[in-house]
Design a protein around this motif. Structure first.
Motif, PDB file in Angstrom:
ATOM      1  N   THR A 205       0.843  -1.197   0.000  1.00  0.00           N
ATOM      2  CA  THR A 205       0.000   0.000   0.000  1.00  0.00           C
ATOM      3  C   THR A 205       0.882   1.251   0.000  1.00  0.00           C
ATOM      4  O   THR A 205       0.546   2.257  -0.631  1.00  0.00           O
ATOM      5  CB  THR A 205      -0.969   0.007   1.203  1.00  0.00           C
ATOM      6  N   SER A 206       2.042   1.169   0.677  1.00  0.00           N
ATOM      7  CA  SER A 206       2.990   2.294   0.637  1.00  0.00           C
ATOM      8  C   SER A 206       3.549   2.480  -0.769  1.00  0.00           C
ATOM      9  O   SER A 206       3.755   3.609  -1.234  1.00  0.00           O
ATOM     10  CB  SER A 206       4.145   2.056   1.624  1.00  0.00           C
ATOM     11  N   LEU A 207       3.798   1.362  -1.454  1.00  0.00           N
ATOM     12  CA  LEU A 207       4.344   1.460  -2.809  1.00  0.00           C
ATOM     13  C   LEU A 207       3.281   1.926  -3.803  1.00  0.00           C
ATOM     14  O   LEU A 207       3.607   2.593  -4.792  1.00  0.00           O
ATOM     15  CB  LEU A 207       4.962   0.132  -3.246  1.00  0.00           C
ATOM     16  N   ALA A 208       2.019   1.606  -3.539  1.00  0.00           N
ATOM     17  CA  ALA A 208       0.942   2.169  -4.374  1.00  0.00           C
ATOM     18  C   ALA A 208       0.984   3.695  -4.269  1.00  0.00           C
ATOM     19  O   ALA A 208       0.800   4.413  -5.262  1.00  0.00           O
ATOM     20  CB  ALA A 208      -0.415   1.630  -3.931  1.00  0.00           C
ATOM     21  N   GLU A 209       1.269   4.175  -3.045  1.00  0.00           N
ATOM     22  CA  GLU A 209       1.384   5.633  -2.843  1.00  0.00           C
ATOM     23  C   GLU A 209       2.629   6.174  -3.545  1.00  0.00           C
ATOM     24  O   GLU A 209       2.573   7.215  -4.218  1.00  0.00           O
ATOM     25  CB  GLU A 209       1.426   5.925  -1.333  1.00  0.00           C
ATOM     26  N   ALA A 210       3.749   5.465  -3.425  1.00  0.00           N
ATOM     27  CA  ALA A 210       4.990   5.913  -4.079  1.00  0.00           C
ATOM     28  C   ALA A 210       4.871   5.868  -5.601  1.00  0.00           C
ATOM     29  O   ALA A 210       5.492   6.666  -6.304  1.00  0.00           O
ATOM     30  CB  ALA A 210       6.162   5.051  -3.616  1.00  0.00           C
ATOM     31  N   LEU A 211       4.071   4.935  -6.095  1.00  0.00           N
ATOM     32  CA  LEU A 211       3.827   4.865  -7.547  1.00  0.00           C
ATOM     33  C   LEU A 211       2.992   6.051  -8.034  1.00  0.00           C
ATOM     34  O   LEU A 211       2.940   6.323  -9.227  1.00  0.00           O
ATOM     35  CB  LEU A 211       3.067   3.573  -7.893  1.00  0.00           C
ATOM     36  N   GLY A 212       2.297   6.695  -7.108  1.00  0.00           N
ATOM     37  CA  GLY A 212       1.423   7.804  -7.479  1.00  0.00           C
ATOM     38  C   GLY A 212      -0.022   7.387  -7.659  1.00  0.00           C
ATOM     39  O   GLY A 212      -0.840   8.154  -8.158  1.00  0.00           O
ATOM     40  N   MET A 213      -0.360   6.165  -7.233  1.00  0.00           N
ATOM     41  CA  MET A 213      -1.714   5.644  -7.476  1.00  0.00           C
ATOM     42  C   MET A 213      -2.695   5.920  -6.335  1.00  0.00           C
ATOM     43  O   MET A 213      -3.835   5.460  -6.372  1.00  0.00           O
ATOM     44  CB  MET A 213      -1.644   4.140  -7.757  1.00  0.00           C
ATOM     45  N   THR A 214      -2.257   6.655  -5.292  1.00  0.00           N
ATOM     46  CA  THR A 214      -3.178   7.051  -4.213  1.00  0.00           C
ATOM     47  C   THR A 214      -3.061   8.564  -4.024  1.00  0.00           C
ATOM     48  O   THR A 214      -2.126   9.183  -4.539  1.00  0.00           O
ATOM     49  CB  THR A 214      -2.819   6.407  -2.854  1.00  0.00           C
ATOM     50  N   LEU A 215      -3.944   9.118  -3.242  1.00  0.00           N
ATOM     51  CA  LEU A 215      -3.720  10.486  -2.772  1.00  0.00           C
ATOM     52  C   LEU A 215      -2.582  10.450  -1.750  1.00  0.00           C
ATOM     53  O   LEU A 215      -2.366   9.431  -1.075  1.00  0.00           O
ATOM     54  CB  LEU A 215      -4.993  11.044  -2.137  1.00  0.00           C
ATOM     55  N   PRO A 216      -1.834  11.550  -1.609  1.00  0.00           N
ATOM     56  CA  PRO A 216      -0.706  11.542  -0.657  1.00  0.00           C
ATOM     57  C   PRO A 216      -1.182  11.240   0.763  1.00  0.00           C
ATOM     58  O   PRO A 216      -2.189  11.787   1.219  1.00  0.00           O
ATOM     59  CB  PRO A 216      -0.162  12.976  -0.751  1.00  0.00           C
ATOM     60  N   GLY A 217      -0.448  10.369   1.433  1.00  0.00           N
ATOM     61  CA  GLY A 217      -0.737  10.078   2.841  1.00  0.00           C
ATOM     62  C   GLY A 217      -1.709   8.949   3.069  1.00  0.00           C
ATOM     63  O   GLY A 217      -2.038   8.631   4.213  1.00  0.00           O
ATOM     64  N   CYS A 218      -2.161   8.291   2.012  1.00  0.00           N
ATOM     65  CA  CYS A 218      -3.229   7.298   2.161  1.00  0.00           C
ATOM     66  C   CYS A 218      -2.772   6.043   2.907  1.00  0.00           C
ATOM     67  O   CYS A 218      -3.508   5.514   3.736  1.00  0.00           O
ATOM     68  CB  CYS A 218      -3.763   6.909   0.780  1.00  0.00           C
ATOM     69  N   ALA A 219      -1.566   5.560   2.621  1.00  0.00           N
ATOM     70  CA  ALA A 219      -1.205   4.195   3.029  1.00  0.00           C
ATOM     71  C   ALA A 219      -1.220   3.978   4.541  1.00  0.00           C
ATOM     72  O   ALA A 219      -1.661   2.931   5.009  1.00  0.00           O
ATOM     73  CB  ALA A 219       0.177   3.837   2.470  1.00  0.00           C
ATOM     74  N   ALA A 220      -0.729   4.938   5.305  1.00  0.00           N
ATOM     75  CA  ALA A 220      -0.432   4.642   6.711  1.00  0.00           C
ATOM     76  C   ALA A 220      -1.567   4.976   7.682  1.00  0.00           C
ATOM     77  O   ALA A 220      -1.467   4.646   8.863  1.00  0.00           O
ATOM     78  CB  ALA A 220       0.834   5.399   7.139  1.00  0.00           C
ATOM     79  N   ILE A 221      -2.625   5.618   7.224  1.00  0.00           N
ATOM     80  CA  ILE A 221      -3.705   5.983   8.152  1.00  0.00           C
ATOM     81  C   ILE A 221      -4.303   4.701   8.740  1.00  0.00           C
ATOM     82  O   ILE A 221      -4.747   3.825   8.000  1.00  0.00           O
ATOM     83  CB  ILE A 221      -4.819   6.773   7.432  1.00  0.00           C
ATOM     84  N   PRO A 222      -4.313   4.563  10.062  1.00  0.00           N
ATOM     85  CA  PRO A 222      -4.853   3.323  10.636  1.00  0.00           C
ATOM     86  C   PRO A 222      -6.301   3.086  10.200  1.00  0.00           C
ATOM     87  O   PRO A 222      -7.067   4.033  10.000  1.00  0.00           O
ATOM     88  CB  PRO A 222      -4.768   3.573  12.146  1.00  0.00           C
ATOM     89  N   ALA A 223      -6.664   1.820  10.083  1.00  0.00           N
ATOM     90  CA  ALA A 223      -7.991   1.470   9.590  1.00  0.00           C
ATOM     91  C   ALA A 223      -9.115   2.123  10.387  1.00  0.00           C
ATOM     92  O   ALA A 223     -10.074   2.633   9.798  1.00  0.00           O
ATOM     93  CB  ALA A 223      -8.148  -0.050   9.560  1.00  0.00           C
ATOM     94  N   PRO A 224      -9.037   2.149  11.744  1.00  0.00           N
ATOM     95  CA  PRO A 224     -10.174   2.713  12.487  1.00  0.00           C
ATOM     96  C   PRO A 224     -10.142   4.242  12.595  1.00  0.00           C
ATOM     97  O   PRO A 224     -11.067   4.832  13.148  1.00  0.00           O
ATOM     98  CB  PRO A 224     -10.025   2.111  13.892  1.00  0.00           C
ATOM     99  N   ASP A 225      -9.090   4.892  12.119  1.00  0.00           N
ATOM    100  CA  ASP A 225      -8.952   6.351  12.238  1.00  0.00           C
ATOM    101  C   ASP A 225      -9.950   7.032  11.293  1.00  0.00           C
ATOM    102  O   ASP A 225     -10.087   6.629  10.133  1.00  0.00           O
ATOM    103  CB  ASP A 225      -7.509   6.732  11.875  1.00  0.00           C
ATOM    104  N   SER A 226     -10.608   8.068  11.787  1.00  0.00           N
ATOM    105  CA  SER A 226     -11.631   8.743  10.967  1.00  0.00           C
ATOM    106  C   SER A 226     -11.041   9.292   9.673  1.00  0.00           C
ATOM    107  O   SER A 226     -11.738   9.439   8.665  1.00  0.00           O
ATOM    108  CB  SER A 226     -12.283   9.873  11.763  1.00  0.00           C
ATOM    109  N   ARG A 227      -9.747   9.571   9.689  1.00  0.00           N
ATOM    110  CA  ARG A 227      -9.117  10.116   8.482  1.00  0.00           C
ATOM    111  C   ARG A 227      -9.043   9.096   7.347  1.00  0.00           C
ATOM    112  O   ARG A 227      -8.861   9.457   6.192  1.00  0.00           O
ATOM    113  CB  ARG A 227      -7.732  10.678   8.825  1.00  0.00           C
ATOM    114  N   ARG A 228      -9.199   7.818   7.669  1.00  0.00           N
ATOM    115  CA  ARG A 228      -9.269   6.784   6.620  1.00  0.00           C
ATOM    116  C   ARG A 228     -10.499   7.043   5.734  1.00  0.00           C
ATOM    117  O   ARG A 228     -10.432   6.985   4.511  1.00  0.00           O
ATOM    118  CB  ARG A 228      -9.320   5.407   7.290  1.00  0.00           C
ATOM    119  N   LYS A 229     -11.626   7.351   6.387  1.00  0.00           N
ATOM    120  CA  LYS A 229     -12.837   7.618   5.594  1.00  0.00           C
ATOM    121  C   LYS A 229     -12.733   8.970   4.888  1.00  0.00           C
ATOM    122  O   LYS A 229     -13.245   9.142   3.780  1.00  0.00           O
ATOM    123  CB  LYS A 229     -14.074   7.579   6.485  1.00  0.00           C
TER     124      LYS A 229
END
Ligand code: FES
Length: 565
Positions: A205-229
């Protein structure tokens, strides 16, 4: 937005009955005719499954994506694909990565979607979605499930996989009781999300971010954190724009982006499985990424991310420290800064906004944890087509080692013998296991870690050199040589190793050699007979007939881009 750009129009508008029928059946979902009013249709490719706990929050994530799509004037349509739950599926999820990639590719290609949001998390689900999306080449953005919160047992922070293995070894030698193991069982994986060490899921998921395939900061947000949504909602808004911009995976996942991903993997101390997956993704795009590319990049990239299994911390701390954007900023001089990302900006522009809030978790480059990256590529007469080792998770004293082989002819023999207290091995032994490769196992399972023999654990020995043609979990650790190619089942030199042979490992010199004469190796291989294929029909047969070797990414030959075969 120009209607000409919307591929969904070809499904819904035209002279045929089925253009009309498709509108009728879309209306049966309860929409008004306005839904066809030039709005992009956004597929939400969901790998949610109750047989994949790591992806279990993806229904909620999908709802947040839908909000964003509606806000931006699109029409969201969610669809399922096969999901690959790492710890549940037998014999291994890797047997099914290509099946999932085919499912994703054809589900996108066959349906009236103008853009796709890929919802992934557990190990193979991310590369499978990236491979399928690369081949379909419809605008796409990734949103992952996010890592679990850290485990906690008796006020001790635990990382799933990594600490689970260590504690289970203590249970094997009687230092942890049945009751304690039961407590750990309920404490180590205590929230939604994928494994919270820098295992394969966090790496990919970090490499998907490094590839440019996510918005910046997406990979590491914990699953239950509201910022994931919140980032899921923002990704829903963004994919509507991407559909209008025709920002397809082939424009984002270029050679430069793939090299950025390899560099990031090295800086993360990421999973060895990323080698296989990135080569497979590159193959879908007609980009010839090789093991030599990995080794060259590893030699110039410092390891800066202090997260288990190589380091000390967990993904939750990694997120609080700044996550992938902070790593990218730290290693920016080593990246192709102009590479385009899903938000329409370059990776350098995105990284410029990043902050590092904890320089123990994410080291500045001048205080790197090691001068080289996490993974080294080995060559030698035991692995003419290469092998890999996660040098940052190995014992420094074993990185140069000479020892006698103790050979397990297959996984079953290893399982049967590893608990033997009279197993004739010592701290200098090299454990060798055959039959773990793409065709041999089959499916290339995560058997390569080879548990430490009980006989050695009881003597307080926690690591020896291990060599196989299998993979290992990204959460694992130790001096473990993996992905030996060609694999033993196709007659690679590994098939020739016998108990008592001397093996020399030299990681700094990038060598793995069997100290047996070439003539003797040839004589033994001439007598080698491949095992009988375990599948004579169905998907298993397709897999055996078409899977490529580890150094080629283990994709099916017919799924690679024509110019990369
Ligand atoms: Fe799914 Fe580890 S088991 S990420």
């Amino acid at each position: 937005m120009s209607e000409k750009k919307l591929r969904s129009r070809e499904w819904f508008f035209g002279p045929e009955y089925y253009n009309f029928a498709r509108r009728c059946y879309f209306r049966s979902e309860g929409y008004g005719h306005e839904v066809f009013d030039g709005k992009p249709v956004i597929g939400i490719c969901n790998s949610w499954s109750e047989l994949n706990s790591c992806n279990l929050n993806l229904r909620e994530v999908a709802e947040a994506v839908k909000r964003g799509v509606w806000q931006a004037g699109g029409v969201p349509v969610e669809f399922p694909t096969i999901s690959l739950g790492e710890v549940y599926m037998r014999p291994t999820t890797m047997l099914f990565r290509n099946l999932m990639a085919m499912d994703v590719e054809e589900s996108i290609r066959a349906n009236p979607v103008d853009g796709v949001v890929l919802l992934c998390g557990c190990d193979k689900t991310t590369p499978a979605q990236l491979m399928g999306a690369a081949s379909a080449d419809v605008p796409a953005i990734v949103v992952s499930s996010g890592p679990m919160l850290h485990g906690n047992w008796r006020n001790r922070r635990l990382g799933s996989g990594t600490d689970g293995r260590k504690l289970f070894d203590l249970y094997r030698i009687g230092q942890i009781s049945e009751e304690e193991l039961c407590e750990i069982e309920g404490s180590i994986a205590r929230s939604s999300g994928h494994c919270m060490v820098m295992g394969t899921a966090s790496t990919m998921t970090s490499l998907a971010e490094a590839l440019g395939m996510t918005l910046p900061g997406c990979a590491a947000i914990p699953a239950p954190d509201s910022r994931r949504k919140a980032i899921a909602e923002a990704s829903g808004r963004r994919i509507v724009e991407m559909a209008g911009e025709d920002l397809r995976p082939s424009r984002i996942m270029t050679r430069e982006a793939l090299e950025n991903a390899v560099t990031t993997c090295m800086a993360l101390g990421g999973s060895t499985n990323a080698v296989v997956h990135l080569i497979a993704i590159a193959g879908r795009l007609g980009i010839g990424l090789t093991l030599d590319d990995f080794d060259q990049i590893s030699r110039r990239t410092p390891w800066v991310t202090n997260v288990k299994p190589s380091g000390e911390f967990l993904m939750e701390e990694f997120f609080y420290a700044g996550g992938v954007p902070a790593v990218l900023r730290s290693i920016l001089p080593l990246l192709h800064g102009g590479a385009l990302t899903a938000n329409g900006r370059s990776i350098a522009e995105n990284a410029a906004a990043a902050c590092n809030h904890n320089q123990e978790v994410i080291r500045p480059i001048e205080r790197a944890l090691a001068g080289e990256g996490g993974i080294a590529v080995l060559r030698g007469n035991l692995c003419p087509d290469g092998a890999v080792i996660k040098q940052t998770a190995a014992s420094p004293g074993l990185l140069r080692h000479r020892g006698r082989a103790y050979v397990f002819e297959n996984h079953d023999q290893m399982v049967a013998e590893i608990e033997r207290e009279d197993l004739p091995v010592d701290e200098n032994s090299v454990l060798v296991m055959k039959g773990g490769g793409p065709k041999g196992a089959p499916g290339f399972p995560e058997w390569g870690h080879i548990p430490m023999p009980k006989a050695l654990l009881k003597r307080g020995i926690t690591d020896v050199v291990r060599v196989s043609d299998a993979r290992m979990s990204g959460t694992s650790f130790g001096t473990v040589v993996l992905h030996v190619a060609p694999e033993s089942a196709v007659g690679g030199p590994l098939a020739a190793v016998e108990t008592g042979d001397e093996i020399v490992l030299d990681v700094p010199g990038r060598r793995l050699d069997l100290q047996v004469s070439e003539g003797e190796i040839e004589r033994r291989l001439a007598a080698f007979r491949p095992p009988r294929p375990p599948y004579d029909r169905g998907y298993g047969r397709l897999f055996l007939e078409h899977v490529t070797q580890a150094h080629q990414g283990c994709d099916f030959d017919f799924l690679q881009a024509v110019n990369s075969r």
